[in-house]
Design a protein around this motif. Structure first.
Motif, short mmCIF file in Angstrom:
data_model
loop_
_atom_site.label_atom_id
_atom_site.label_comp_id
_atom_site.label_asym_id
_atom_site.label_seq_id
_atom_site.Cartn_x
_atom_site.Cartn_y
_atom_site.Cartn_z
N LYS A 115 25.64 33.76 42.85
CA LYS A 115 26.78 34.49 42.28
C LYS A 115 27.51 33.63 41.25
CE LYS A 115 30.96 36.98 43.49
NZ LYS A 115 32.07 37.10 44.43
N LEU B 283 25.37 33.33 38.06
CA LEU B 283 25.40 34.59 37.31
C LEU B 283 26.75 34.78 36.62
CD1 LEU B 283 23.58 37.24 39.55
CD2 LEU B 283 22.72 36.08 37.51
N VAL C 204 26.84 32.49 33.59
CA VAL C 204 25.94 32.99 32.55
C VAL C 204 26.57 34.18 31.84
CG1 VAL C 204 23.73 34.20 32.17
CG2 VAL C 204 23.78 32.10 33.53
N SER C 205 27.19 35.07 32.64
CA SER C 205 27.76 36.25 32.01
C SER C 205 29.05 35.92 31.27
CB SER C 205 27.87 37.37 33.06
OG SER C 205 29.19 37.70 33.33
#
Lengths: 121, 190
Positions: free
Chosen positions: A47, A50, A53-54
């Protein structure tokens, strides 16, 4: 409500973005998501990665999940794979450590030696 | 495992490892029937009768390449369901995928919380871009009212054309959509 219209806008933006880049995947990050990894908190590590990265818009990074690899005592385990470089395996990950790996290794290209448990070609 | 969503993640990983192209995940919380039902179905390679039996045995695994020869994921999930007035059924056939259903007694004092379904679902769909996930959440309240949520990565991918589901804005989109669905079906508080 999330709409498909929103997704179409993302597609247009991404298409422009992809045109500017030579290769679509620069770094592959693999999070060990076997039973023991999950029990040790691998999902929170996934989590956190991610999320980074986002938030950072790292369009050339792909994050995937895999099964166990016999490193159960060092779970959660994360591999960072870059073209033409040795695979770096980080162990005993936490969400905070994982965020540091994104910032230092994936974005700035400096391996975080403190957390490395293995490196191989 | 501390909660049901972590078990669910473990089971999803099994489906992906079985080369599933599609995984159907259903969570039904029906307070009138006092049941919380989790179903995971896949179109992976499936198992023959013997493997299916072994998979529910805590001292068996098919992951021969790894050091540790026991797989505890399925037996633990089964135990947790059965321990709190529920049951656990797994069906499979070679070449025909696997379907697994875990039923928990909703108000049982030992029932684990559902945990973060969103983290399990989003992590899986982004972490396995080659697999399609079809999610169905359904909640039935004491009043008899129902709330449903459907999400399919197949729809998302079609809309995206060639853009990968791993693209940053798409990750954020999926995360928001799933969290919204969980909120609307009030699954976060279970």
């Amino acid at each position: 409500m999330k709409t498909l219209e929103e997704l179409r806008k993302i597609r247009e933006k991404a298409q422009q973005d992809m045109k500017l880049r030579e290769s679509n995947t620069r770094v592959k990050v693999v999070v060990g998501m076997g039973t023991s990894g999950i029990a040790m908190g691998a999902r929170d590590v996934m989590k956190a990665i991610l999320d980074e990265v986002s938030k950072r818009g790292l369009a050339d990074v792909v994050v995937t999940q895999t099964g166990e690899k016999g490193l159960s005592s060092m779970e959660p385990v994360v591999d960072v794979i870059e073209e033409g470089k040795p695979v770096v395996t980080y162990g005993n990950m936490t969400p905070d450590k994982a965020r540091r790996i994104v910032a230092e290794h994936i974005v700035n290209g400096r391996i975080v030696n403190d957390y490395v448990v293995a490196a191989q070609r | 495992m501390q909660d049901i969503s972590l078990h669910l993640l473990d089971i999803i990983e099994n489906s992906v490892r079985a080369h599933a192209a599609n995984v159907w995940i259903t969570v039904v919380a029906d307070i009138l029937k006092n049941r919380l039902t989790i179903t995971v179905k896949d179109d992976g390679v499936g198992m023959d009768e013997q493997t299916l039996r072994h998979a529910q045995d805590p001292f068996y695994t098919t992951k021969l390449e790894r050091v540790k020869k026991v797989g505890l994921g399925i037996p633990l999930f089964k135990q947790n369901a059965e321990m709190c007035g529920g049951n656990f059924v797994m069906n499979s056939a070679k070449g025909r995928g696997t379907e697994l259903t875990a039923v928990f007694q909703f108000d049982h004092v030992d029932r684990m919380p559902i945990g973060s379904l969103a983290d399990t679902l989003v992590g899986s769909m982004i972490g396995h871009p080659e697999t399609d996930f079809h999610i169905h959440l359904s909640r039935r309240f004491i009043s008899g009212d129902e709330a449903e949520f459907e999400f399919s990565t197949a729809v998302i991918k079609e809309e995206l054309g060639g853009i990968p589901i791993t693209y940053p804005d798409v990750i954020a989109y999926c995360n928001e959509a799933i969290n919204e669905g969980i909120k609307n079906t009030k699954m976060e508080e279970l």
